[in-house]
Design an enzyme around this catalytic site. Structure first.
Site, PDB file in Angstrom:
ATOM      1  CB  SER A 101      -0.958  -0.039   1.193  1.00 48.81           C
ATOM      2  OG  SER A 101      -1.882   1.028   1.152  1.00 48.81           O
ATOM      3  CG  HIS A 204      -6.122  -0.041  -0.949  1.00 43.26           C
ATOM      4  ND1 HIS A 204      -5.283   0.554  -1.862  1.00 43.26           N
ATOM      5  CD2 HIS A 204      -5.476   0.005   0.243  1.00 43.26           C
ATOM      6  CE1 HIS A 204      -4.167   0.931  -1.257  1.00 43.26           C
ATOM      7  NE2 HIS A 204      -4.265   0.617   0.019  1.00 43.26           N
TER       8      HIS A 204
END
Length: 422
Positions: A101, A204
């Site tokens: 991430s 996300h």
């Protein structure tokens, strides 16, 4: 072969930066990083409470800055030509880099794709924009531990959720509205344990679309170069060979699932023998311990471990003739843009069949969901290797749909009409 990794949000713990401030120059670099990101990283990394550093706008710059300064300490010099970290990215001795991430920004600095200063500017925008997107609606995330992988994904899709993190080793994180998560908790997949996460929103997923726009604007003024080492993307585990593609993926990743499981599969395919995780370390080495048996791991938590990390690098760094982009994976995955039902394109048996060449943005089908239809398009000219879904299959957002070989990429595929003798 050795890979350096940088963790993502949730890895931070109160006071984790304190021992690093004892190293010469680190306080000054963190001071510069604080100015670039717009928050006091020294205070947040030393005396702030756990609740304070949960804030997305704080946690993300804190993680990226920590990884960058630890990598510079590990190399014995600074990184990537900037006020934050100056020097040559080649000073970081590794064969590959990857980040989970937001950790991808630190990995990009280590691989020489962008300057550390630019990484801090971008992460400041990213963290603030994602925090704002999360505040716009009651959303959240729930970790799903164990259970049958396919059954877990099916249950997530059934409740309109997104598998926002597919971490491997039996860990998937479902994300969506709090109403959807409550229904999921009342109807969990068999054999799985659910653990609600203390996060501000559904990262996300489509709920982060406003943050994508903000980061894209910020990225427009950033200069990037091609990676100096193998650099993995956690959107599909592929090795990215150009800075332009890496930056595009970094922007889109904000609203797309993290596929760390595919990153670890690529590590296995590349023959990685050792993995170093930068601070605040522990999460990624824990996943590797279960998914990559036999691979040596070191989670760097304090400067006292730097010598051990250097020893691991000396032992596992690949020879120069083995370290080349010729070892990159020869295929990419195209994933579902949303959850729903997959519909094949007209002529699937011909133009989009296995072995067919497809052009950039070629129509590979649609996913029909509750919010309408989303096209599945080829992100690059490629050859179809294998379909992973059939007409009418239910799919989750981020689920792999088709495996392709990039045109002219690793493996040297050339379209039939340009092959010698064609």
């Amino acid at each position: 072969m050795l890979i350096i990794t940088a963790p993502g949000q949730g890895a931070q713990t109160p006071g984790f930066l304190a021992p690093w401030l004892e190293l010469p120059g680190i306080a000054e670099r963190l001071g510069t990083a604080s100015e670039l990101a717009g928050c006091d990283l020294i205070r947040f990394g030393t005396t702030a409470s756990a609740d304070e550093i949960k804030d997305t706008a704080v946690a993300q710059p804190l993680l990226v800055a920590a990884a960058i300064v630890a990598a510079s300490a590990l190399s014995g010099s600074a990184l990537a030509g900037s006020a934050l970290a100056g020097g040559d990215p080649g000073d970081v001795r590794a064969d590959a880099a990857a980040g989970h991430s937001v950790g991808e920004l630190a990995a990009g600095v280590i691989a020489g794709v962008l300057a550390a200063d630019d990484a801090m500017r971008l992460v400041g925008v990213r963290g603030t924009a994602m925090a704002a997107a999360a505040a716009a609606g009651p959303t959240g995330m729930t970790a799903v531990l164990g259970g049958d992988h396919d059954a877990v994904l099916a249950a997530i899709a059934r409740h309109g959720l997104t598998p926002a993190n597919v971490n491997g080793a039996g860990q998937i994180v479902a994300a969506g509205t709090l109403t959807e998560l409550a229904a999921f908790a009342a109807d969990p997949p068999a054999g799985a344990r659910l653990r609600p996460l203390q996060v501000a929103g559904a990262f996300h997923t489509r709920h982060m679309a406003p943050a994508v726009a903000a980061l894209r604007d910020a990225a427009a003024g950033v200069t990037v170069t091609d990676p100096a080492m193998t650099l993995l993307s956690d959107s599909d585990g592929a090795a990215v060979t150009t800075g332009k593609e890496w930056l595009e993926r970094i922007v889109a990743q904000v609203a797309a699932p993290v596929r760390w499981d595919l990153c670890m599969q690529t590590m296995a395919d590349l023959g990685v023998t050792a993995l170093i995780e930068l601070p605040p370390a522990g999460t990624l080495t824990g996943l590797a311990r279960r998914a990559l048996p036999g691979v040596a791991q070191l989670a760097i938590k304090t400067p006292d471990q730097l010598d051990a990390a250097r020893d691991l690098i000396e032992e596992h760094l690949a020879d120069s003739d083995r370290h080349s982009h010729g070892h990159l994976p020869e295929w990419r995955l195209i994933v579902a843009p949303t959850s729903g039902t997959f519909r094949s394109p007209p002529g699937r048996g011909d133009a989009a069949s296995t072995g067919a060449a497809v052009a950039l943005t070629a129509d590979l089908g649609t996913v029909v969901g509750r919010s309408g239809e989303r096209a599945v398009a080829a992100p690059l000219p490629a050859e179809i290797i294998e379909w992973l879904v059939e007409e009418g299959d239910p799919v989750s957002e981020g689920q792999p749909l088709v495996r392709v070989q990039p045109e002219g990429g690793p493996g040297g595929w050339v379209p039939p009409d340009r092959r010698e003798g064609a």
